[in-house]
Design a protein around this motif. Structure first.
Motif, mmCIF file in Angstrom:
data_model
loop_
_atom_site.group_PDB
_atom_site.id
_atom_site.type_symbol
_atom_site.label_atom_id
_atom_site.label_comp_id
_atom_site.label_asym_id
_atom_site.label_seq_id
_atom_site.Cartn_x
_atom_site.Cartn_y
_atom_site.Cartn_z
ATOM 1 N N GLU A 1 1.517 -6.038 -12.042
ATOM 2 C CA GLU A 1 2.505 -5.357 -11.167
ATOM 3 C C GLU A 1 2.365 -3.705 -11.393
ATOM 4 O O GLU A 1 2.911 -3.182 -10.447
ATOM 5 N N SER A 2 1.828 -3.217 -12.134
ATOM 6 C CA SER A 2 1.889 -1.958 -12.533
ATOM 7 C C SER A 2 0.460 -1.170 -12.031
ATOM 8 O O SER A 2 0.261 -0.055 -12.162
ATOM 9 N N ALA A 3 -0.375 -2.241 -11.628
ATOM 10 C CA ALA A 3 -1.578 -1.698 -11.177
ATOM 11 C C ALA A 3 -1.531 -0.642 -10.091
ATOM 12 O O ALA A 3 -0.527 -0.772 -9.146
ATOM 13 N N PHE A 4 -1.960 0.775 -10.006
ATOM 14 C CA PHE A 4 -2.257 1.672 -9.106
ATOM 15 C C PHE A 4 -0.900 2.306 -8.925
ATOM 16 O O PHE A 4 -0.680 3.100 -7.900
ATOM 17 N N ALA A 5 0.007 2.114 -10.027
ATOM 18 C CA ALA A 5 1.423 2.662 -9.835
ATOM 19 C C ALA A 5 1.291 4.236 -9.898
ATOM 20 O O ALA A 5 2.067 4.690 -8.958
ATOM 21 N N GLU A 6 0.437 4.924 -10.666
ATOM 22 C CA GLU A 6 0.386 6.289 -10.625
ATOM 23 C C GLU A 6 0.064 6.845 -9.033
ATOM 24 O O GLU A 6 0.433 8.068 -8.676
ATOM 25 N N VAL B 1 -0.592 4.552 -0.171
ATOM 26 C CA VAL B 1 -2.091 3.783 -0.653
ATOM 27 C C VAL B 1 -2.532 2.805 0.275
ATOM 28 O O VAL B 1 -1.696 1.760 0.465
ATOM 29 N N TYR B 2 -3.461 2.806 0.632
ATOM 30 C CA TYR B 2 -4.013 1.826 1.658
ATOM 31 C C TYR B 2 -5.142 0.846 0.819
ATOM 32 O O TYR B 2 -6.151 1.248 0.214
ATOM 33 N N PHE B 3 -4.565 -0.348 0.862
ATOM 34 C CA PHE B 3 -5.492 -1.264 0.190
ATOM 35 C C PHE B 3 -6.284 -2.004 1.312
ATOM 36 O O PHE B 3 -5.875 -2.448 2.193
ATOM 37 N N ILE B 4 -7.574 -2.195 1.107
ATOM 38 C CA ILE B 4 -8.383 -2.932 2.028
ATOM 39 C C ILE B 4 -9.516 -3.571 1.236
ATOM 40 O O ILE B 4 -9.838 -3.440 0.117
ATOM 41 N N GLY B 5 -9.903 -4.895 1.870
ATOM 42 C CA GLY B 5 -10.776 -5.826 1.350
ATOM 43 C C GLY B 5 -10.426 -7.036 1.159
ATOM 44 O O GLY B 5 -9.073 -7.309 1.303
ATOM 45 N N ASN B 6 -11.078 -8.194 0.578
ATOM 46 C CA ASN B 6 -10.683 -9.461 0.476
ATOM 47 C C ASN B 6 -9.846 -9.701 -0.893
ATOM 48 O O ASN B 6 -9.474 -10.704 -1.101
ATOM 49 N N GLY B 7 -9.701 -8.535 -1.728
ATOM 50 C CA GLY B 7 -8.798 -8.446 -2.819
ATOM 51 C C GLY B 7 -7.350 -8.318 -2.620
ATOM 52 O O GLY B 7 -6.391 -8.289 -3.133
ATOM 53 N N VAL B 8 -7.104 -8.058 -1.078
ATOM 54 C CA VAL B 8 -5.899 -7.627 -0.875
ATOM 55 C C VAL B 8 -4.645 -8.775 -1.014
ATOM 56 O O VAL B 8 -3.627 -8.440 -1.337
ATOM 57 N N GLU B 9 -5.130 -9.895 -0.416
ATOM 58 C CA GLU B 9 -4.089 -11.177 -0.480
ATOM 59 C C GLU B 9 -3.481 -11.252 -1.834
ATOM 60 O O GLU B 9 -2.311 -11.408 -1.924
ATOM 61 N N LYS B 10 -4.183 -11.213 -2.897
ATOM 62 C CA LYS B 10 -3.427 -11.395 -4.197
ATOM 63 C C LYS B 10 -2.898 -10.230 -4.718
ATOM 64 O O LYS B 10 -2.035 -10.223 -5.417
ATOM 65 N N THR B 11 -3.274 -9.132 -4.274
ATOM 66 C CA THR B 11 -2.707 -7.670 -4.604
ATOM 67 C C THR B 11 -1.370 -7.777 -3.941
ATOM 68 O O THR B 11 -0.383 -7.229 -4.559
ATOM 69 N N LYS B 12 -1.124 -8.108 -2.645
ATOM 70 C CA LYS B 12 0.361 -8.244 -1.992
ATOM 71 C C LYS B 12 1.210 -9.145 -2.762
ATOM 72 O O LYS B 12 2.272 -9.041 -2.904
ATOM 73 N N SER B 13 0.656 -10.235 -3.466
ATOM 74 C CA SER B 13 1.700 -11.163 -4.392
ATOM 75 C C SER B 13 2.087 -10.094 -5.673
ATOM 76 O O SER B 13 3.163 -10.918 -5.914
ATOM 77 N N LEU B 14 1.636 -9.319 -6.039
ATOM 78 C CA LEU B 14 1.956 -8.606 -7.269
ATOM 79 C C LEU B 14 2.799 -7.525 -7.011
ATOM 80 O O LEU B 14 3.823 -6.948 -7.572
ATOM 81 N N ILE B 15 2.275 -6.599 -5.972
ATOM 82 C CA ILE B 15 2.656 -4.919 -5.596
ATOM 83 C C ILE B 15 3.757 -4.914 -4.734
ATOM 84 O O ILE B 15 3.442 -5.422 -3.476
ATOM 85 N N SER B 16 4.774 -4.551 -4.888
ATOM 86 C CA SER B 16 5.813 -4.405 -3.809
ATOM 87 C C SER B 16 6.348 -2.890 -3.877
ATOM 88 O O SER B 16 7.169 -2.597 -4.850
ATOM 89 N N HIS B 17 5.783 -2.066 -2.763
ATOM 90 C CA HIS B 17 6.184 -0.567 -2.920
ATOM 91 C C HIS B 17 6.345 -0.146 -1.756
ATOM 92 O O HIS B 17 5.504 -0.378 -0.833
#
Length: 225
Positions: free
Chosen positions: A145-150, A157-173
């Motif tokens: 949940e704290s990934a990329f917080a800084e 912060v623009y997230f792109i790539g096939n790792g986005v799906e699981k990132t969305k499940s953790l990061i809400s900002h």
């Protein structure tokens, strides 16, 4: 004039482009999730050369996505590129997969996080500013949940790539922007390969190997208390 064949096979997207002086002339790609690169790659290369009405001997260089990414995909792409370079006596140019992926994002502010799915909650990621200057080196990391917080606290912060799906499940900002269904493509390799070609920034064909980035950041052990 620089005529360059670009090969991207780091993910499920089998992608090939022909570029002239940094501009893509022809692009052929297919995101077949069965990883059929071995069957499709040389077919695409031949089709592109035929469509452009050029011989492989007319090429000035071959560029290949060097990783990180799928072990199998990278091996197929790099093997094909090296084979062409050997047979045609052409220079080999390597392009960082995550750098090319960042070029799919057009932003006037904030940062771009390119990420490829690894396993479980792990991704390969790199961070770039809106001018595509790399701010943080490529890492294999475990998401939480704290990934990329800084970066999120400072701006978009623009997230792109096939790792986005699981990132969305953790990061809400509110500053998190998720760009879905995007994979590395040979299209964005065109300009990067041309810039390297002009500087004679090439690889030793005999010894070049893909960048697998196998080591992951270790999880901290949970407290037993």
């Amino acid at each position: 004039m620089a005529l360059i064949l670009n090969i991207e096979t780091a993910t499920t997207n089998c992608s090939v482009s022909l570029s002239k002086d940094g501009k893509t002339l022809i692009l052929k790609e297919d995101n077949d999730k069965s990883y059929s690169h071995a069957e499709r790659l040389h077919v695409y290369i031949g089709a592109i050369l035929n469509e452009a009405n050029v011989s492989s001997k007319d090429l000035d260089a071959i560029s290949v996505s060097k990783g990180p990414g799928s072990y199998t995909g990278l091996r197929i792409g790099v093997s094909a590129a090296k084979g062409l370079c050997f047979a045609l006596d052409k220079p080999l140019i390597s392009i960082a997969t995550l750098e090319a992926l960042a070029r799919q994002v057009e932003a006037n502010e904030g940062v771009i996080v390119t990420m490829l799915d690894a396993r479980r909650m792990e991704v390969y990621s790199a961070i770039y500013d809106s001018d595509y200057n790399q701010l943080r080196e490529t890492q294999a990391q475990i998401l939480d949940e704290s990934a990329f917080a800084e970066y999120l606290e400072k701006g978009k912060v623009y997230f792109i790539g096939n790792g986005v799906e699981k990132t969305k499940s953790l990061i809400s900002h509110p500053n998190a922007i998720f760009i879905e269904d995007k994979l590395p493509s040979a299209n964005e390799m065109s300009l990067l390969a041309y810039n390297k070609y002009k500087k004679s920034d090439t690889e030793d064909v005999a010894y070049f190997e893909p960048y697998y980035l196998k080591d992951f950041v270790a999880l901290k052990p949970k407290s037993k208390s």
